[in-house]
Design a protein around this motif. Structure first.
Motif, PDB file in Angstrom:
ATOM      1  N   LEU A 206       0.817  -1.213   0.000  1.00  0.00           N
ATOM      2  CA  LEU A 206       0.000   0.000   0.000  1.00  0.00           C
ATOM      3  C   LEU A 206       0.851   1.264   0.000  1.00  0.00           C
ATOM      4  O   LEU A 206       0.473   2.265  -0.603  1.00  0.00           O
ATOM      5  N   ASP A 207       1.978   1.226   0.688  1.00  0.00           N
ATOM      6  CA  ASP A 207       2.852   2.408   0.769  1.00  0.00           C
ATOM      7  C   ASP A 207       4.169   1.991   1.407  1.00  0.00           C
ATOM      8  O   ASP A 207       4.331   0.846   1.845  1.00  0.00           O
ATOM      9  N   PHE A 208       5.111   2.936   1.465  1.00  0.00           N
ATOM     10  CA  PHE A 208       6.392   2.651   2.100  1.00  0.00           C
ATOM     11  C   PHE A 208       7.076   3.939   2.537  1.00  0.00           C
ATOM     12  O   PHE A 208       6.753   5.024   2.059  1.00  0.00           O
ATOM     13  N   ASP A 209       7.992   3.791   3.494  1.00  0.00           N
ATOM     14  CA  ASP A 209       8.932   4.837   3.901  1.00  0.00           C
ATOM     15  C   ASP A 209      10.320   4.279   3.648  1.00  0.00           C
ATOM     16  O   ASP A 209      10.834   3.475   4.446  1.00  0.00           O
ATOM     17  N   LEU A 210      10.952   4.675   2.547  1.00  0.00           N
ATOM     18  CA  LEU A 210      12.227   4.095   2.144  1.00  0.00           C
ATOM     19  C   LEU A 210      13.316   5.164   2.128  1.00  0.00           C
ATOM     20  O   LEU A 210      13.089   6.304   1.709  1.00  0.00           O
ATOM     21  N   THR A 211      14.495   4.772   2.565  1.00  0.00           N
ATOM     22  CA  THR A 211      15.623   5.661   2.772  1.00  0.00           C
ATOM     23  C   THR A 211      16.847   5.146   2.029  1.00  0.00           C
ATOM     24  O   THR A 211      17.067   3.930   1.971  1.00  0.00           O
TER      25      THR A 211
END
Length: 428
Positions: A206-211
């Protein structure tokens, strides 16, 4: 001492983003006998209980319940986040020749040009479809291997690059991921890569927080291996020191009248203004629930002390004029007390004296950091937290070079001294 240093290097390598830092901290807490609480649970705590609470998968608050509910709190705070680059949604940009770059956004205040021409990878949090809309599934991802680089423009195209090089965050800092055969192939490429890495269907994401992070391992260097070189030393070094001290004191002194607390916040680098940041009421709420009643809480706060642990600036051998004329923190000469006349730090003479005595009792040196009067510095966790809870405390940290660089430098001796001081503080 060698074991603590090796453990720090492992922790830095295994914590390329805030989410993995908290995961690694909680792994170590469980090994030390701590068990997780949820904010939604009814808390029934007993003296000596070792518990922790995770917020947003990126902040963690661990505590050992004291024997006396009104005896106060010994708190060490740090933060899990570091400046860098977050990947935007719909990130793939297919350029001429099928070269794919990723659309990124700068997080915090990194030194941009230190990120050029490095082997980079991706880590972070991925949100998967759950049984209910309000309860999706969280998974962490780390590709480990080099996947990207941000290539610098050749000097032949910018002969004055060494005389100053203004950078566009949107144009100049986009990392190259690889090549594809068509624009259609590039669409959704990152989501498919993440799905393959996690072994899930891409439609479930559905979504992500990627670094982004530099894959070069942390290491020691110097004539006697006295220096640490790594990304994210600010502030994972202090998080590691706080964790090491809390778990060590739990073994040597299982019970104390006061409650020992480690608070690792997120989003310090962007102002702390989130539900998991120091400007939120989360720490106040946790301490209130631990103390058990309003009167115990207020009496306890009046007897409490907090160490706000966030690294400071060491004297740079090439730029001594940048430092205050009479206060020169040297790498290896001990942790620094951070002082500011305009209250950018929570330190005052009384709280500085308390920390200096803790260092003396732990038989470690202590230094002082004050900004050059023509170079105002930033604030940190301490004074932000005091807007939520009236704790007395001190701002301090290990001295380091190249703060907010992709690669920072600190001293081994200062890390060991900090752990010793923190352990003494928890068992004073």
């Amino acid at each position: 001492m060698e074991a603590l240093t090796a453990d720090l290097l492992r922790f830095l390598d295994e914590s390329p983003c805030n989410f993995l830092a908290v995961k690694n901290i909680t792994d170590k807490l469980r090994l030390a006998g701590f068990t997780e609480l949820s904010a939604a649970d009814r808390w029934a705590l007993q003296p000596g209980d070792r518990r922790y609470v995770v917020k947003n998968s990126s902040a963690v608050f661990a505590f050992i319940v004291g024997d006396e509910p009104d005896a106060g709190f010994r708190v060490i705070s740090a933060h899990s986040d570091s400046p860098g680059f977050r990947i935007k949604p719909n990130a793939e940009i297919v350029n001429e020749g099928g070269v794919v770059t990723l659309n990124t956004e700068v997080y915090g205040g990194p030194i941009l040009y230190t990120w050029f021409d490095r082997p980079l990878s991706i880590s972070g949090r991925v949100i998967l479809r759950g049984k209910e809309a309000l309860h999706p599934i969280t998974r962490l991802v780390n590709f480990y291997r080099p996947l990207l680089t941000i290539p610098h423009l050749a000097i032949h195209y910018n002969r004055s690059v060494n005389e100053g090089n203004p950078l566009s965050k949107q144009r100049d800092m986009l990392p190259v991921l690889g090549r594809v055969g068509s624009k259609e192939e590039g669409k959704g490429l990152l989501t498919r890569m993440v799905a393959d890495e996690l072994g899930v269907d891409a439609a479930e994401i559905l979504d992500f927080d990627l670094t982004l992070y530099d894959t070069t391992p942390a290491c020691l260097f110097g004539l006697n291996e006295e220096f640490i070189s790594s990304g994210r030393i600010d502030d994972l070094e202090m998080a590691h020191a706080a964790l090491s001290a809390l778990t060590a004191s739990a073994e040597t002194q299982p019970r104390t009248p006061y409650t020992r607390v480690m608070a690792i916040f997120d989003n310090e680098e962007t102002g702390s203004g989130t539900k998991q940041g120091a400007a939120s009421p989360i720490l106040r709420n946790i301490l209130g629930r631990v103390s058990g009643s309003g009167e115990n809480f207020f009496r306890g706060v009046a007897q409490s002390f907090m160490i706000s642990a966030d690294n400071g600036h060491a004297l740079h051998p090439n730029y001594p004029s940048k430092q205050d004329p009479t206060n020169h923190p040297i790498p290896g000469d001990g942790p620094v007390v951070k002082i500011n006349a305009n209250c950018k730090y929570m330190t005052d003479a009384h709280s500085a004296a308390v920390f200096r005595q803790v260092c003396a009792d732990a038989q470690v040196p202590c230094q002082t950091f004050v900004n050059h009067s023509d170079t105002p510095g930033g604030s940190t966790l301490g004074n932000i937290l005091t807007s939520q809870i009236e704790l007395e405390g001190v701002d301090m940290g290990a001295p380091q070079w190249a703060m907010h660089s992709c690669r920072e430098t600190a001293a081994v001796a200062d890390h060991l001294s900090t752990i010793a001081a923190f352990t003494r503080f928890f068992a004073e």
